[in-house]
Design a protein around this motif. Structure first.
Motif, PDB file in Angstrom:
ATOM      1  N   UNK A  83       0.780  -1.208   0.005  1.00  0.00           N
ATOM      2  CA  UNK A  83      -0.005  -0.249  -0.096  1.00  0.00           C
ATOM      3  C   UNK A  83       1.189   1.199  -0.009  1.00  0.00           C
ATOM      4  N   UNK A  84       1.880   1.188   0.736  1.00  0.00           N
ATOM      5  CA  UNK A  84       2.826   2.296   0.884  1.00  0.00           C
ATOM      6  C   UNK A  84       3.404   2.654  -0.569  1.00  0.00           C
ATOM      7  N   UNK A  85       3.837   1.554  -1.285  1.00  0.00           N
ATOM      8  CA  UNK A  85       4.407   1.718  -2.564  1.00  0.00           C
ATOM      9  C   UNK A  85       3.245   2.481  -3.376  1.00  0.00           C
ATOM     10  N   UNK A  86       2.223   1.878  -3.481  1.00  0.00           N
ATOM     11  CA  UNK A  86       0.827   2.565  -4.282  1.00  0.00           C
ATOM     12  C   UNK A  86       0.731   3.931  -3.719  1.00  0.00           C
ATOM     13  N   UNK A  87       0.769   4.142  -2.571  1.00  0.00           N
ATOM     14  CA  UNK A  87       0.419   5.617  -2.259  1.00  0.00           C
ATOM     15  C   UNK A  87       1.489   6.409  -2.437  1.00  0.00           C
ATOM     16  N   UNK A  88       2.800   6.131  -2.548  1.00  0.00           N
ATOM     17  CA  UNK A  88       4.011   7.035  -2.995  1.00  0.00           C
ATOM     18  C   UNK A  88       3.780   7.458  -4.353  1.00  0.00           C
ATOM     19  N   UNK A  89       3.505   6.359  -5.193  1.00  0.00           N
ATOM     20  CA  UNK A  89       3.027   6.647  -6.561  1.00  0.00           C
ATOM     21  C   UNK A  89       1.741   7.592  -6.841  1.00  0.00           C
TER      22      UNK A  89
ATOM     23  N   UNK B 155      -9.735  10.020  -2.404  1.00  0.00           N
ATOM     24  CA  UNK B 155      -9.449  11.168  -2.154  1.00  0.00           C
ATOM     25  C   UNK B 155      -8.397  11.927  -2.978  1.00  0.00           C
ATOM     26  N   UNK B 156      -7.434  11.423  -3.430  1.00  0.00           N
ATOM     27  CA  UNK B 156      -6.414  11.915  -4.368  1.00  0.00           C
ATOM     28  C   UNK B 156      -7.232  12.193  -5.639  1.00  0.00           C
TER      29      UNK B 156
ATOM     30  N   UNK C  24      -3.755  16.433 -16.735  1.00  0.00           N
ATOM     31  CA  UNK C  24      -2.637  15.598 -16.927  1.00  0.00           C
ATOM     32  C   UNK C  24      -2.447  14.649 -15.635  1.00  0.00           C
ATOM     33  N   UNK C  25      -2.725  15.311 -14.568  1.00  0.00           N
ATOM     34  CA  UNK C  25      -2.902  14.427 -13.497  1.00  0.00           C
ATOM     35  C   UNK C  25      -3.952  13.216 -13.505  1.00  0.00           C
ATOM     36  N   UNK C  26      -4.927  13.717 -13.991  1.00  0.00           N
ATOM     37  CA  UNK C  26      -6.084  12.754 -14.111  1.00  0.00           C
ATOM     38  C   UNK C  26      -5.536  11.485 -15.119  1.00  0.00           C
ATOM     39  N   UNK C  27      -4.998  11.754 -16.121  1.00  0.00           N
ATOM     40  CA  UNK C  27      -4.576  10.781 -16.878  1.00  0.00           C
ATOM     41  C   UNK C  27      -3.685   9.914 -16.294  1.00  0.00           C
TER      42      UNK C  27
ATOM     43  N   UNK D  82      -0.015  13.691  -7.254  1.00  0.00           N
ATOM     44  CA  UNK D  82      -0.531  14.810  -6.784  1.00  0.00           C
ATOM     45  C   UNK D  82       0.174  16.193  -6.414  1.00  0.00           C
ATOM     46  N   UNK D  83       1.606  15.737  -6.141  1.00  0.00           N
ATOM     47  CA  UNK D  83       2.692  16.815  -5.833  1.00  0.00           C
ATOM     48  C   UNK D  83       3.029  17.320  -7.003  1.00  0.00           C
ATOM     49  N   UNK D  84       3.020  16.803  -8.100  1.00  0.00           N
ATOM     50  CA  UNK D  84       3.523  17.517  -9.323  1.00  0.00           C
ATOM     51  C   UNK D  84       2.971  18.471  -9.735  1.00  0.00           C
ATOM     52  N   UNK D  85       3.363  19.387 -10.593  1.00  0.00           N
ATOM     53  CA  UNK D  85       3.101  20.485 -11.198  1.00  0.00           C
ATOM     54  C   UNK D  85       2.062  20.455 -12.188  1.00  0.00           C
ATOM     55  N   UNK D  86       1.966  19.268 -12.688  1.00  0.00           N
ATOM     56  CA  UNK D  86       0.816  19.078 -13.913  1.00  0.00           C
ATOM     57  C   UNK D  86      -0.309  19.844 -13.449  1.00  0.00           C
TER      58      UNK D  86
END
Length: 193
Positions: free
Chosen positions: A57-63, A123-124, A76-79, A68-72
């Motif tokens: 789960x932590x690996x998945x949440x990291x991705x 939530x993301x 683009x984030x949705x895709x 979510x943190x990206x400036x996209x």
């Protein structure tokens, strides 16, 4: 052997053998360590499984968090989130999660891990949808509800893809998800390619 490597090995064994058929001895053998070392770190098979799921789960949440943190832009984030969420064909990791969801009915520790991952994914996605609505890119009156419906659709179709080989081709699944997401968010489905 480092705990991280042992957890990664446990995830691989669980994904391959399934929860019901995984023994601590299988994990020890795959990791090249003694079963006593496995019990030293985890005490019980249930604890090993729960911590392996938490690790996955932590690996998945990291991705997810990286997207979510990206400036996209929200589109683009949705895709990117859709690419993360939709399984790449008959997926071993999805088989592990399906097993985990089932076992969560009886194992409170697994249920907590499963719930945390599921809620964070929703939530993301809801955050991205709300940002897209605020930017005028998406049209949606209920971003949180849309996130639940989209995730529910992906989860249900992913189960079909993971469990029933060749019933729903991945290409068809991906098209259905794009079409549904486009309808939810007031987009054209080709905007999600």
């Amino acid at each position: 052997m480092r705990l991280d490597a042992l957890l990664r090995t446990a995830c691989d064994v669980i994904a391959t053998r399934g929860l019901a058929n995984t023994r601590t001895a299988d994990v020890a053998q795959a990791a090249g360590v003694s079963q006593a070392l496995v019990f030293y770190h985890f005490a019980t098979k249930e604890r090993l499984v729960a911590q392996a799921f938490a690790y996955a789960a932590e690996q998945d949440l990291g991705r997810l968090d990286a997207v979510l943190r990206s400036a996209a832009t929200p589109l683009v984030k949705l895709k990117k989130l859709l690419r993360l969420y939709i399984p790449p064909g008959r997926s071993r990791s999805w088989a592990m999660w399906i097993d985990g969801w089932s076992e969560s009915l009886r194992t409170p520790e697994l249920e907590k891990v499963s719930r945390r991952l599921d809620l964070r994914r929703r939530e993301g996605l809801g955050e991205v949808i709300a940002a897209g609505v605020a930017d005028g890119v998406f049209s949606c009156d209920d971003p949180a509800g849309a996130a639940w419906r989209i995730n529910g659709l992906i989860d249900g179709l992913a189960v079909q893809l993971a469990v029933h080989d060749r019933v729903v081709p991945r290409r068809q699944l991906t098209e259905w998800v794009r079409l549904s997401v486009a309808r939810e968010l007031g987009l054209l489905s080709d905007q999600l390619d």
